[in-house]
Scaffold this active site. Structure first.
Site: not given
Length: 372
Positions: A223, A246, A327, A330, A350, A359
């Site tokens: 990120r 995050k 973003h 990603r 993840h 994604y």
């Protein structure tokens, strides 16, 4: 000589005194009865007096609330939403201090808590209903901000969950949980490799740190905030170590990782980030500017702004959707690496394959090639 009472308030007075042809204003404190000299400027004196009145009124309101809450609690009744939110925020502050809550999560909760306080602060916490919460959310949905409405719902669910834990509302009482989850229509366009290359060429020509940031984004799949924070000291044992801002996930990405689609390895990108100016950050300014010294960290906002400028200059047709943001690299990294056979769930940090699958969805960007 007395002036008229400000805003009809009985709690304070401004007095006009005349002494040796000099006029000055003074304020009588409604509690102590003492006079405070304010000088000769009537406008400034009036403003100060009005602010003093407002603060005294606020103090009295809080005192009344506190007394009401103590009486209610002693009788086994509910406290006001304002009082509960004060306690709830102390719980959040303690969680932040103990590192149970991440700084971004703590910051994100501030707005929804303030909205609930503003909307139903004087109501008993046990009297707040589904309509109260729904009205707060609906105002943001109507303004085209469904994502903010989702955040509000999530935070207020936690507010009432904590209230249950502390016995301020009955078990299972959670009006925020009873509201409908706002739907967010995803209209931001995905980025494909050809578009990335166009944007990269422009961004890299303008600022070398932008080229480095885009290469890091694509090769590592991380990120924006994590890329901005990457340091050379994070590299040891031939790996780049990332603690995701995050999620807190801890990744060790080998420098040998290579993205075949652009023929760059992480080791190559790190070498490109090095500058003879001493800087602890991989993404740093290569030249001094009016805003930063050479070697200083390039913040996320600066990277976002320059990416957007390069993207717009590339004159890519995004159709009816919102142009791709930084973003989106990603998602592109995930799709390119999956085609290469890399474990993208681990690379992106993840916890579930469903997150990675989102994604991988290119939202109809490219053609599905049929193998025969």
């Amino acid at each position: 000589m007395k002036t008229s009472i400000i805003n009809g308030s009985e709690v304070s007075r401004l007095s006009l005194a005349i002494q040796v042809n000099k006029i000055y204003w003074r304020y009588k404190h409604p509690i102590t009865g003492k006079f405070h000299r304010f000088g000769t400027d009537e406008v400034e004196a009036t403003a100060i007096a009005m602010e003093a009145n407002a603060r005294l009124a606020e103090q009295r309101t809080r005192q009344i609330l506190a007394i009401s809450d103590r009486i209610a609690t002693s009788k086994g009744k509910a406290i006001t939403t304002n009082t509960w939110l004060d306690r709830y925020w102390k719980i959040q502050d303690e969680g932040l201090d103990n590192r149970d809550i991440r700084p971004n999560t703590h910051k994100q909760k501030a707005k929804p808590v303030a909205l609930l306080r503003e909307s139903v602060g004087m109501k008993l916490i046990s009297s707040v209903d589904v309509r109260d919460v729904a009205q707060i959310m609906e105002s943001y949905v109507a303004e085209g901000q469904p994502r903010m409405a989702q955040v509000i719902r999530s935070v207020l669910i936690d507010v009432f969950k904590e209230a249950q834990h502390y016995g301020e509302v009955p078990p299972g009482y959670n009006p925020a949980l009873a509201t409908t989850q706002p739907r967010r229509r995803i209209s931001r366009q995905r980025l494909n490799l050809g578009e990335w290359q166009k944007i990269f060429a422009i961004a890299d020509a303008r600022h070398q740190y932008m080229g480095n940031a885009m290469l890091l984004a694509l090769v590592t799949g991380q990120r924006l905030g994590d890329i901005s924070n990457m340091k050379f000291s994070d590299i040891w044992d031939d790996h780049l170590h990332v603690v995701q801002e995050k999620t807190g996930s801890k990744l060790a990405i080998p420098l040998s990782l290579r993205l075949n689609a652009i023929d760059w390895s992480l080791r190559d990108v790190v070498a490109r980030c090095r500058d003879y100016a001493v800087s602890p950050y991989l993404i740093h300014f290569f030249r001094s500017t009016s805003m930063a010294e050479r070697g200083a960290q390039v913040k996320s906002n600066t990277i976002t702004m320059n990416f957007s400028k390069a993207r717009d200059k590339a004159e890519i047709n995004w159709g009816d959707g919102i142009p791709a943001t930084f973003h989106e690299q990603r998602s592109l990294a995930e799709r390119l690496y999956q085609a290469q056979g890399i474990d993208t769930q681990s690379l992106l940090g993840h916890k579930s394959p469903n997150q990675t699958a989102r994604y991988h969805d290119d939202r109809g960007k490219d053609w599905n090639r049929i193998r025969v």
